[in-house]
Write a protein that holds these residues in place. Structure first.
Motif, PDB file in Angstrom:
ATOM      1  N   PHE A  43      -3.592   2.875   6.292  1.00 46.57           N
ATOM      2  CA  PHE A  43      -4.876   2.474   5.709  1.00 46.57           C
ATOM      3  C   PHE A  43      -5.780   1.860   6.775  1.00 46.57           C
ATOM      4  O   PHE A  43      -6.972   2.172   6.854  1.00 46.57           O
ATOM      5  CB  PHE A  43      -4.665   1.488   4.562  1.00 46.57           C
ATOM      6  N   ARG A  44      -5.210   0.972   7.576  1.00 49.31           N
ATOM      7  CA  ARG A  44      -6.014   0.321   8.613  1.00 49.31           C
ATOM      8  C   ARG A  44      -6.580   1.354   9.597  1.00 49.31           C
ATOM      9  O   ARG A  44      -7.752   1.295   9.955  1.00 49.31           O
ATOM     10  CB  ARG A  44      -5.158  -0.709   9.357  1.00 49.31           C
ATOM     11  N   GLU A  45      -5.740   2.283  10.008  1.00 52.73           N
ATOM     12  CA  GLU A  45      -6.211   3.310  10.942  1.00 52.73           C
ATOM     13  C   GLU A  45      -7.312   4.155  10.325  1.00 52.73           C
ATOM     14  O   GLU A  45      -8.301   4.492  10.988  1.00 52.73           O
ATOM     15  CB  GLU A  45      -5.031   4.193  11.366  1.00 52.73           C
ATOM     16  N   MET A  46      -7.150   4.499   9.052  1.00 51.95           N
ATOM     17  CA  MET A  46      -8.185   5.272   8.359  1.00 51.95           C
ATOM     18  C   MET A  46      -9.487   4.493   8.296  1.00 51.95           C
ATOM     19  O   MET A  46     -10.576   5.034   8.591  1.00 51.95           O
ATOM     20  CB  MET A  46      -7.723   5.620   6.946  1.00 51.95           C
ATOM     21  N   ALA A  47      -9.410   3.221   7.878  1.00 52.03           N
ATOM     22  CA  ALA A  47     -10.610   2.406   7.749  1.00 52.03           C
ATOM     23  C   ALA A  47     -11.328   2.272   9.088  1.00 52.03           C
ATOM     24  O   ALA A  47     -12.571   2.305   9.149  1.00 52.03           O
ATOM     25  CB  ALA A  47     -10.257   1.032   7.189  1.00 52.03           C
ATOM     26  N   GLN A  48     -10.572   2.123  10.163  1.00 47.52           N
ATOM     27  CA  GLN A  48     -11.187   2.021  11.486  1.00 47.52           C
ATOM     28  C   GLN A  48     -11.861   3.326  11.889  1.00 47.52           C
ATOM     29  O   GLN A  48     -12.944   3.329  12.467  1.00 47.52           O
ATOM     30  CB  GLN A  48     -10.128   1.619  12.507  1.00 47.52           C
ATOM     31  N   ILE A  97       0.859  -1.170   0.000  1.00 42.70           N
ATOM     32  CA  ILE A  97       0.000   0.000   0.000  1.00 42.70           C
ATOM     33  C   ILE A  97       0.901   1.227   0.000  1.00 42.70           C
ATOM     34  O   ILE A  97       1.928   1.252   0.683  1.00 42.70           O
ATOM     35  CB  ILE A  97      -0.953  -0.011   1.204  1.00 42.70           C
ATOM     36  N   ARG A  98       0.521   2.222  -0.727  1.00 42.99           N
ATOM     37  CA  ARG A  98       1.421   3.328  -1.029  1.00 42.99           C
ATOM     38  C   ARG A  98       1.931   4.028   0.227  1.00 42.99           C
ATOM     39  O   ARG A  98       1.153   4.494   1.064  1.00 42.99           O
ATOM     40  CB  ARG A  98       0.712   4.330  -1.948  1.00 42.99           C
ATOM     41  N   GLU A  99       3.253   4.080   0.323  1.00 45.38           N
ATOM     42  CA  GLU A  99       3.893   4.641   1.512  1.00 45.38           C
ATOM     43  C   GLU A  99       3.580   6.120   1.675  1.00 45.38           C
ATOM     44  O   GLU A  99       3.412   6.612   2.794  1.00 45.38           O
ATOM     45  CB  GLU A  99       5.409   4.428   1.439  1.00 45.38           C
ATOM     46  N   GLU A 100       3.526   6.863   0.562  1.00 47.80           N
ATOM     47  CA  GLU A 100       3.268   8.302   0.660  1.00 47.80           C
ATOM     48  C   GLU A 100       1.906   8.605   1.263  1.00 47.80           C
ATOM     49  O   GLU A 100       1.678   9.712   1.777  1.00 47.80           O
ATOM     50  CB  GLU A 100       3.360   8.961  -0.723  1.00 47.80           C
ATOM     51  N   PHE A 101       0.980   7.646   1.200  1.00 45.03           N
ATOM     52  CA  PHE A 101      -0.353   7.850   1.760  1.00 45.03           C
ATOM     53  C   PHE A 101      -0.435   7.438   3.232  1.00 45.03           C
ATOM     54  O   PHE A 101      -1.422   7.732   3.898  1.00 45.03           O
ATOM     55  CB  PHE A 101      -1.390   7.044   0.987  1.00 45.03           C
ATOM     56  N   GLY A 102       0.569   6.692   3.709  1.00 46.07           N
ATOM     57  CA  GLY A 102       0.546   6.201   5.079  1.00 46.07           C
ATOM     58  C   GLY A 102       0.754   4.712   5.191  1.00 46.07           C
ATOM     59  O   GLY A 102       0.779   4.167   6.302  1.00 46.07           O
TER      60      GLY A 102
END
Length: 726
Positions: A70-75, A60-65
C-alpha cells in the motif's frame, strides 16, 4: 490533505492489487482524475472479490500487497500527483474472525463481547448454519453431538464451519435468523458496535494510521444506516480523521436530503445518478411503456402495491429475528412491527435517543403509520419517543427491509423502463425536467460525490443510456419485443426484463446473460429464490437465454445507437461538470455495457483503448471534463444557461467557476431527448454564451455570443467550453 476534484473507483481483487494500481498511475493522471478511490483494503476472506467481509482490522489485505505494498502504491500515485480515497466498512465484519471466536468460546466474559451487537436473550448466540440434514438445534455445550458434526479436540466442525467447543452458542437451521445484528440478511456478516469508542479505535486503527501518515486523503463510509448512531460516529470520525474528505453511502429517496448535522461532505451519489438519468427519459413514454409491461407480465400498472407486497414478503422470509428483537424492545406485537417497517418509505428516519425527534422524522413515521392498522400506534410512540433500544433497533431495521424489499425484490418485479430501476430510484417516476435539475444542483453540497455507475448499480450508465431511448420509442420498442416474444418465450414475469437488458447490454455472451437472468429470477422470488431453487425452472431459463440471444436484438440496438450515444455522452458530461466531486467507475471512461454485480466487477484492461466512435467520444468527453475540473478546483459556482427557440427543451446547459471578476470559466451543453429532436432538428434554437471568447475542448472551435445549437452541437451532441480570453 487535499480534497478531490474527481475520483476513479478501482475494485481491488487478489488479481488486481496495489502493484497493479501503481502501474496505471500515469494513465489515471493523464485521464485527469485527482484521486484513486479504492474498494476496501483491510484483510478479508481470502477469496473475496469485493472486500466488504473484513476478517482482521489490524492488517492491510495481504493478497493486495499488504502494508508495504500500500505504501509503495501511494508513493507511486503521489509521484503522479494522485491522492488516495479508501472505502471503509464500520457497520459489520465477517463472522470468521478471532474476536467473534473469543465471544463464542467465552460468552459475555470475552474481552470482545462489546464488539458485536449480540442478542443474549437466552444466554447463547444463535448461529444459523445447520442444513436440513441436522434435525434440530445443537448447543455448543459439551455433550452428545448429532451426526454430521465432528468434535476435533477443542473445535466443533460442521462442513466448512468451525466453532470453539464447548461454547456459548447454539447452531440452528440455516433459514433461521441469527442471534446478532447482521448486514441485511447475510448471516456471515455480523454487526459491529462502533458506538463504543474502544471498538471504533480498534476497527479503525489502520485507517487512522494511513490518514496520519498522509497516505490517504479521503474516506467512503459504507452503509452508515446500519449504525446505532451514524451522526455520533461521523462526528468522532471527523474529530480523529481531521480534514479528510468523507462521503457516506446513504440512499436518499425522492425529496429526502442528508441530515445537516452529519459530519461529512455528502453522499456517494445515488440521488445524483437518478436525477441525471431522469434528464434523458421522456415522460411521454410513461403510459405506453407501463401498458406494454402490464400486458406482457400481468403485473399491476401501479408500482406502489408491488413494492408494499415485496417488503412484507421479505419481512416474513428473512427478518423474523430482527422483528422479534424489536418487538421485545418496544413491548409491541411483532405483527405491528412488520406492518410499520413495511410502510416506511426511506432507509432511516434519523431519530436520536434522548433528543426530540426532528419534525421531518415525525412526519415520515406518522405518514407510514397512516397506511397501517390502528395496532401500530403504540409502536409509533416507542420508535419516536421510547427507549433508546427501541428507537435504535427500528432505525437499524428500516434499511435492510428497504434494501431487500425494494432493491432486491420489487425492482425485479416492476420494470416498465428498467433504467429507472436503480438503487434509490423510483421506477414510476418518468423523467426529470431541466428546471428541477437546476434547482437540485443549486442545493447540492459542493464536495458531495456524484456518480453514474458503481459496483452496486443494477446496470451500467451506457446500458441505461440505451434504455432511456425506449421512453421516446415505445411503439417501435413494443413491436420489436412482440416479434421476439412470438419466437421465444419463457416466464411472463421475467421475459420483458430479459428483453430490455439483452438489448441494452448488447453484445453479451449467453453465459453472462444467463447469469444475469438467474440472479434476476432469484431476486424477484416469483418462481425461484436464493433459498428455494428449482433445477427444472433454471434449466428452462438457460434454454430461453440461449434462444433469446439468437433473436435479432442487436439490430434494434444498432438502430438506436446514435440516440443512445447522445444520451451516454450527455449524462457523462452533466455528471462530470455539475456540482460535487465526480467519480468514474473503473472502465466507464469508455463504453461499458455491464449488468448487476458480479457482472459489473469483471476485470478491466488498461489502458482503455477506444474500439468504436462511441468509445472515442466518451473517452474524449471524460478526459477533457476531468482535466477541466482540476483547473477549476473545488466548489466552483454553478449557474443555469437557457436556450431560446422551439427546440430549447432538448438542451441542458450551465456554467461553472468564476474568475476574480465573477465571470464564468466553463460552460457545459448537452442534448436530451434526441429521438424527438431528430424529427424536428434544432431549427433556429440558440444559446447565448456569457461575454468572452470560448473554446470547445472537444472540437477546438471558438465561439462567442449567441450561437445556433445546430452549429455548436454539429459534431458531437455535447459541448464543453472553456473561457480563453483571460
Amino acid at each position: 490533505m487535499s480534497r478531490p476534484t474527481s475520483t476513479y473507483r478501482v475494485q481491488l481483487t487478489p488479481d488486481f492489487g496495489f502493484a497493479q494500481v501503481a502501474e496505471i498511475a500515469g494513465y489515471l493522471r493523464d485521464l485527469g482524475v485527482s484521486h484513486v478511490y479504492l474498494s476496501p483494503i483491510l484483510q478479508a476472506t481470502p477469496e473475496s472479490r469485493h472486500g466488504y467481509d473484513v476478517t482482521d482490522h489490524s492488517r492491510i489485505r495481504e493478497e493486495f500487497g499488504g502494508a508495504s505494498g500500500f505504501r509503495e502504491m501511494a508513493q507511486q500515485l503521489a509521484a503522479h500527483d494522485l491522492g488516495v480515497v479508501v472505502d471503509i466498512v464500520p457497520n459489520h465484519m465477517n463472522t470468521v474472525n478471532a474476536q467473534f471466536w473469543s465471544v463464542l468460546r467465552d460468552g459475555p466474559a470475552s474481552p470482545y463481547a462489546n464488539w458485536f451487537d449480540i442478542d443474549w436473550n437466552d444466554g447463547k448466540v444463535a448461529l444459523p448454519v445447520l442444513g436440513d440434514d441436522v434435525a434440530s438445534a445443537v448447543d455448543g455445550d459439551a455433550g452428545p453431538v448429532p451426526d454430521g458434526l465432528v468434535v476435533d479436540g477443542e473445535v466443533l466442525r460442521y462442513h466448512e464451519h468451525a466453532y470453539p467447543y464447548p461454547g456459548h452458542y447454539r447452531l440452528v437451521g440455516w433459514r433461521a435468523g441469527p442471534g446478532y445484528r447482521r448486514f441485511f440478511d447475510v448471516a456471515s456478516l455480523i454487526g459491529l458496535r462502533v458506538e463504543d469508542p474502544a471498538v471504533l479505535f480498534a476497527t479503525h486503527e489502520v485507517i487512522f494510521w494511513l490518514l496520519d501518515e498522509g497516505l490517504v486523503d479521503g474516506l467512503r463510509v459504507d452503509h452508515p444506516d446500519g449504525l446505532a448512531d451514524p451522526r455520533g460516529y461521523l462526528e468522532r470520525l471527523r474529530d480523529r480523521a481531521g480534514g479528510a474528505w468523507t462521503v457516506v453511502e446513504k440512499i436518499l429517496i425522492g425529496p429526502e436530503r442528508l441530515p445537516d448535522d452529519w459530519a461529512c461532505d455528502g453522499t456517494t451519489g445515488y440521488e445524483v445518478l437518478n436525477r441525471v438519468n431522469g434528464l434523458f427519459v421522456d415522460p411521454a413514454g410513461q403510459a405506453p411503456l407501463i401498458k406494454i409491461f402490464a400486458d406482457m407480465t400481468g403485473q399491476p400498472s401501479a408500482y406502489r402495491p408491488v413494492m408494499a407486497q415485496a417488503k412484507q414478503e421479505v419481512l416474513d422470509l428473512f427478518f423474523g429475528a430482527e422483528v422479534d428483537r424489536l418487538a421485545r424492545a418496544a413491548s409491541c406485537d411483532p405483527a405491528a412491527v412488520r406492518e410499520l417497517l413495511a410502510a416506511m418509505p426511506v432507509y432511516r428516519a434519523y431519530v436520536v435517543p434522548g433528543e426530540p425527534p426532528p419534525p421531518e422524522s415525525v412526519e415520515i413515521v406518522e405518514l407510514a403509520a397512516d397506511a397501517c392498522s390502528p395496532a401500530v400506534r403504540p409502536l409509533v410512540r416507542e420508535v419516536l419517543y421510547g427507549s433508546a433500544e427501541a428507537i435504535v433497533r427500528f432505525q437499524q431495521a428500516c434499511g435492510p427491509v428497504m434494501a431487500k424489499g425494494v432493491e432486491d425484490t420489487a425492482l425485479y418485479r416492476w420494470y416498465p423502463l428498467a433504467c429507472l430501476n436503480e438503487v434509490g430510484g423510483e421506477p414510476d417516476r418518468f423523467g426529470v425536467s431541466v428546471e428541477d435539475f437546476h434547482d437540485f444542483c443549486a442545493e447540492m453540497s459542493p464536495y458531495t460525490m456524484t456518480t453514474l455507475s458503481t459496483h452496486d448499480t443494477k446496470r451500467s450508465e451506457d446500458v441505461r443510456a440505451r434504455l432511456s431511448v425506449l421512453s421516446e420509442l415505445p411503439g417501435e420498442w413494443g413491436a420489436a419485443v412482440a416479434e421476439w416474444s412470438s419466437a421465444v418465450r419463457f416466464d411472463p414475469l421475467l421475459d420483458y426484463l430479459a428483453w430490455q437488458n439483452l438489448m441494452a447490454a448488447w453484445p453479451i455472451s449467453v453465459e453472462r446473460f444467463t447469469d444475469y437472468l438467474l440472479k434476476a429470477a432469484r431476486e424477484a422470488k416469483t418462481a425461484i429464490s436464493w433459498i428455494n431453487p428449482d433445477p427444472s425452472y433454471e434449466q428452462r431459463l438457460r434454454d430461453f437465454a440461449a434462444a433469446a440471444v439468437r433473436q435479432p436484438v442487436g439490430e434494434f440496438a444498432e438502430r438506436i445507437e446514435p440516440f443512445a450515444m447522445s444520451n451516454s455522452l450527455g449524462a457523462k458530461l452533466v455528471q462530470l461538470m455539475m456540482p460535487g466531486v465526480p467519480d468514474v467507475y473503473q472502465g466507464n471512461e469508455t463504453t461499458d455495457f455491464s449488468l448487476v454485480d458480479p457482472d459489473n466487477r469483471r476485470p478491466i484492461t488498461y489502458p482503455r483503448k477506444p474500439e468504436t466512435s462511441w468509445d472515442a467520444a466518451k473517452l474524449l468527453v471524460t478526459t477533457q471534463a476531468l482535466r477541466l475540473r482540476r483547473r477549476l478546483g473545488g466548489a466552483a459556482p454553478y449557474a443555469p444557461l437557457e436556450a431560446e427557440g422551439t427546440a430549447a427543451e432538448h438542451v441542458i446547459a450551465f456554467t461553472r467557476g468564476g474568475d476574480a471578476r465573477g465571470r464564468p470559466l466553463a460552460v457545459a451543453v448537452a442534448t436530451r431527448l434526441p429521438v424527438r429532436l431528430a424529427a424536428t432538428g434544432w431549427g433556429a434554437t440558440t444559446l447565448t454564451l456569457p461575454a468572452g471568447t470560448w473554446r470547445d475542448l472537444l472540437t477546438g472551435n471558438s465561439h462567442t455570443g449567441r450561437i445556433p445549437l445546430a452549429h455548436l452541437l454539429g459534431q458531437y451532441p455535447v459541448a464543453l467550453l472553456e473561457r480563453h480570453d483571460l
